[in-house]
Motif scaffolding. Structure first.
Motif, short mmCIF file in Angstrom:
data_model
loop_
_atom_site.label_atom_id
_atom_site.label_comp_id
_atom_site.label_asym_id
_atom_site.label_seq_id
_atom_site.Cartn_x
_atom_site.Cartn_y
_atom_site.Cartn_z
N UNK A 1 3.83 -0.28 6.14
CA UNK A 1 2.64 -0.58 5.76
C UNK A 1 2.96 -0.90 4.04
N UNK A 2 3.12 0.24 3.49
CA UNK A 2 3.50 0.13 2.05
C UNK A 2 4.42 -1.01 1.92
N UNK A 3 5.69 -1.14 2.46
CA UNK A 3 6.63 -2.35 2.33
C UNK A 3 6.12 -3.52 2.68
N UNK A 4 5.21 -3.41 3.54
CA UNK A 4 4.66 -5.01 3.69
C UNK A 4 3.74 -5.34 2.47
N UNK B 1 -3.28 -7.27 3.81
CA UNK B 1 -3.52 -8.86 3.44
C UNK B 1 -4.62 -8.87 2.62
N UNK B 2 -5.68 -8.24 2.98
CA UNK B 2 -7.18 -8.36 2.44
C UNK B 2 -7.13 -7.90 0.91
N UNK B 3 -6.51 -6.73 0.96
CA UNK B 3 -6.58 -5.96 -0.37
C UNK B 3 -5.50 -6.54 -1.28
N UNK B 4 -4.26 -6.94 -0.78
CA UNK B 4 -3.53 -7.43 -1.61
C UNK B 4 -3.84 -8.96 -2.05
N UNK C 1 -9.25 -2.47 -9.04
CA UNK C 1 -8.42 -1.34 -9.78
C UNK C 1 -8.13 -0.33 -8.60
N UNK C 2 -7.01 0.50 -9.29
CA UNK C 2 -6.87 1.57 -8.53
C UNK C 2 -6.28 1.12 -7.12
N UNK C 3 -5.47 0.07 -7.20
CA UNK C 3 -4.97 -0.75 -5.84
C UNK C 3 -4.23 0.34 -4.94
N UNK C 4 -3.30 1.19 -5.77
CA UNK C 4 -2.31 1.92 -4.71
C UNK C 4 -3.11 2.89 -4.25
N UNK C 5 -4.12 3.54 -4.86
CA UNK C 5 -4.96 4.26 -4.32
C UNK C 5 -5.78 4.35 -3.20
N UNK D 1 -5.08 2.90 4.62
CA UNK D 1 -4.06 3.16 5.69
C UNK D 1 -4.04 4.23 6.37
N UNK D 2 -4.49 5.36 5.48
CA UNK D 2 -4.58 6.73 6.15
C UNK D 2 -5.88 6.61 6.79
N UNK D 3 -6.87 6.08 6.68
CA UNK D 3 -8.02 6.08 7.39
C UNK D 3 -7.83 5.34 8.82
N UNK D 4 -7.18 4.24 8.64
CA UNK D 4 -6.79 3.66 9.89
C UNK D 4 -5.98 4.37 10.83
#
Length: 203
Positions: A86-89, A146-149, A186-190, A196-199
């Motif tokens: 997911x991170x690499x995506x 996709x949505x967040x990015x 903001x804080x997109x990484x977090x 992803x963890x919640x999913x």
């Protein structure tokens, strides 16, 4: 020079590379078969010889973006492997201007897309998920990324924090007002790691 002679000078990979270069320089709205033809110094029919239509070209461009995602040296533990994919995506989408907007509008059954999907679904199956749960969890991860990015890549053009601050108050929308500081861009990484963890935790 005839269209066939022009076509012989090119191949689909060159056309798609030119499309991605145009995407990175000018954004998705500027990408068309005519613009790619102009960039390559050929007639539009020459580009269409290789990619047929703009929609097909965008499919192949999206697949090329996913094809750049490395699928080697992944964690052995399945859940961590899914997280890393997911991170690499997300990083793959961010590596191109409007990368998320490009990919979200396509559904190519092409090598790069299929290889990434295979790796993600395999990791989820290895976590012990059933077939349906693995398939749907993979969609959830991809849609979320996709949505967040897409928001992250558009944030300079959409001052959501300012819009939200003007639209709400402690009286009119007390719950939103209370958490407003966490809703602004903001804080997109977090936010990405949280989502992803919640999913995956709910799988």
């Amino acid at each position: 020079m005839t269209n066939r002679q022009q076509s012989d000078r090119l191949d689909p990979a060159t056309v798609i590379r030119a499309g991605l270069d145009l995407l990175d320089e000018k954004g998705l709205d500027a990408v068309s078969t005519r613009a790619v033809a102009d960039r390559l110094g050929v007639r539009i029919n020459t580009v269409q010889w290789h990619v047929k239509t703009k929609a097909r070209m965008l499919d192949l461009m999206a697949d090329a973006v996913l094809g750049e995602i490395p699928l080697t040296d992944l964690p052995a533990e399945p859940a961590e492997r899914a997280r890393e994919l997911a991170r690499r995506f997300r990083r793959g989408l961010l590596s191109h201007r409007d990368g998320a907007a490009l990919v979200v509008g396509t559904y190519p059954a092409e090598p790069g897309t299929l290889a990434f999907a295979e790796a993600l679904v395999e990791a989820l199956l290895a976590c012990g998920l059933g077939d349906r749960e693995a398939a749907w969890t993979s969609w959830a991860v991809i849609y979320f990324a996709l949505g967040l990015t897409q928001e992250e890549q558009a944030v300079d053009h959409r001052p959501l924090g300012d819009i939200l601050a003007r639209a709400i108050s402690a009286t009119t929308h007390p719950a939103l007002h209370r958490v407003a500081g966490h809703l602004a861009p903001g804080s997109f990484d977090e936010r990405f790691e949280f989502g992803v963890e919640a999913i995956l935790a709910g799988r």
